[in-house]
Design a protein around this motif. Structure first.
Motif, PDB file in Angstrom:
ATOM      1  N   LEU A   1       0.849  -1.197   0.000  1.00 41.77           N
ATOM      2  CA  LEU A   1       0.000   0.000   0.000  1.00 41.77           C
ATOM      3  C   LEU A   1       0.883   1.246   0.000  1.00 41.77           C
ATOM      4  CD1 LEU A   1      -2.767   1.398   0.212  1.00 41.77           C
ATOM      5  CD2 LEU A   1      -2.579   1.152   2.706  1.00 41.77           C
ATOM      6  N   ALA A   2       1.913   1.261   0.842  1.00 43.64           N
ATOM      7  CA  ALA A   2       2.832   2.400   0.882  1.00 43.64           C
ATOM      8  C   ALA A   2       3.580   2.556  -0.435  1.00 43.64           C
ATOM      9  CB  ALA A   2       3.814   2.231   2.042  1.00 43.64           C
ATOM     10  N   LEU A   3       3.952   1.442  -1.044  1.00 42.74           N
ATOM     11  CA  LEU A   3       4.633   1.481  -2.342  1.00 42.74           C
ATOM     12  C   LEU A   3       3.718   2.102  -3.394  1.00 42.74           C
ATOM     13  CD1 LEU A   3       7.283   0.529  -3.810  1.00 42.74           C
ATOM     14  CD2 LEU A   3       5.974  -1.497  -4.463  1.00 42.74           C
ATOM     15  N   ALA A   4       2.453   1.689  -3.407  1.00 41.14           N
ATOM     16  CA  ALA A   4       1.493   2.239  -4.369  1.00 41.14           C
ATOM     17  C   ALA A   4       1.276   3.738  -4.134  1.00 41.14           C
ATOM     18  CB  ALA A   4       0.164   1.494  -4.278  1.00 41.14           C
ATOM     19  N   LEU A   5       1.142   4.112  -2.879  1.00 39.87           N
ATOM     20  CA  LEU A   5       0.961   5.532  -2.584  1.00 39.87           C
ATOM     21  C   LEU A   5       2.216   6.325  -2.911  1.00 39.87           C
ATOM     22  CD1 LEU A   5      -1.047   5.191   0.750  1.00 39.87           C
ATOM     23  CD2 LEU A   5      -1.913   6.017  -1.459  1.00 39.87           C
ATOM     24  N   GLY A   6       3.386   5.716  -2.685  1.00 38.89           N
ATOM     25  CA  GLY A   6       4.641   6.363  -3.029  1.00 38.89           C
ATOM     26  C   GLY A   6       4.834   6.496  -4.531  1.00 38.89           C
ATOM     27  N   ALA A   7       4.219   5.614  -5.288  1.00 39.52           N
ATOM     28  CA  ALA A   7       4.274   5.717  -6.748  1.00 39.52           C
ATOM     29  C   ALA A   7       3.433   6.875  -7.258  1.00 39.52           C
ATOM     30  CB  ALA A   7       3.801   4.410  -7.390  1.00 39.52           C
ATOM     31  N   MET A   8       2.493   7.325  -6.420  1.00 41.10           N
ATOM     32  CA  MET A   8       1.596   8.408  -6.833  1.00 41.10           C
ATOM     33  C   MET A   8       1.914   9.749  -6.181  1.00 41.10           C
ATOM     34  SD  MET A   8      -2.101   6.507  -6.852  1.00 41.10           S
ATOM     35  CE  MET A   8      -1.879   5.353  -5.512  1.00 41.10           C
TER      36      MET A   8
END
Length: 186
Positions: free
Chosen positions: A97-104
């Motif tokens: 989830l943090a990786l996905a949010l960090g991608a955005m």
């Protein structure tokens, strides 16, 4: 008691910093100038998140296994392995989830949002699970799939592991798609 929060903090920090942190430090543009696919960058960082969650979970399990005879708890080692597996799956989910949010978004926003989601989900699962009328709704929280079957007593619940791993996979796909579209030039 603190293991879920420890694995969450480490996985979220690594996940959020993996992409957003490198963009913020202006190092991502150099990496992406090489003939490397963005999806490979995301997958390599996802592997780091998974490794961190796994390592913390293994050492937590080893600590519980070592402490069990000392504390006279006589725990079944298969159940210790079950709680470690569910801990790893929970950490994997919040890390992805943090990786996905960090991608955005920015690293700070990704960490804050991940921790915020984790806390709200934890409180929701805790409050909803103690009320018979709302207990079914606690299944909307990822924490439910970590603790509801009480793995230290009941052992492995493959369905709960599958839900957490499935949610992690969805978050990873979101991370790949979002990072493909993000301006990472910094």
């Amino acid at each position: 008691l603190v293991a879920p929060f420890a694995v969450l903090a480490v996985a979220a920090t690594i996940g959020a910093g993996a992409l957003a942190g490198e963009i913020h430090r202006r190092r991502m543009a150099s990496l992406l100038a090489l003939p490397v696919k963005r999806s490979h960058v995301v997958l390599a960082n996802a592997a780091a998140v998974a490794t961190a969650a796994g390592v913390i979970s293994v050492f937590t399990g080893l600590g519980v296994a070592a402490g069990s005879p000392i504390g006279g708890m006589d725990l079944d080692m298969a159940n210790v392995a079950a709680v470690s597996a569910q801990l790893a799956a929970l950490g994997l989910f919040f890390g992805m989830l943090a990786l996905a949010l960090g991608a955005m978004f920015s690293q700070r926003l990704a960490i804050g949002a991940t921790i915020g989601v984790a806390l709200v989900a934890f409180l929701a699962e805790t409050i909803l699970s103690i009320n018979d009328r709302f207990e079914t709704w606690s299944a909307l929280s990822p924490w439910h799939y970590y603790s509801a079957n009480d793995p230290l007593v009941n052992g492995f619940n493959l369905w709960y592991l599958a839900v957490l791993v499935g949610l992690s996979a969805v978050a990873l796909v979101v991370a790949v798609v979002a990072f493909e579209r993000r301006d990472a030039g910094g």
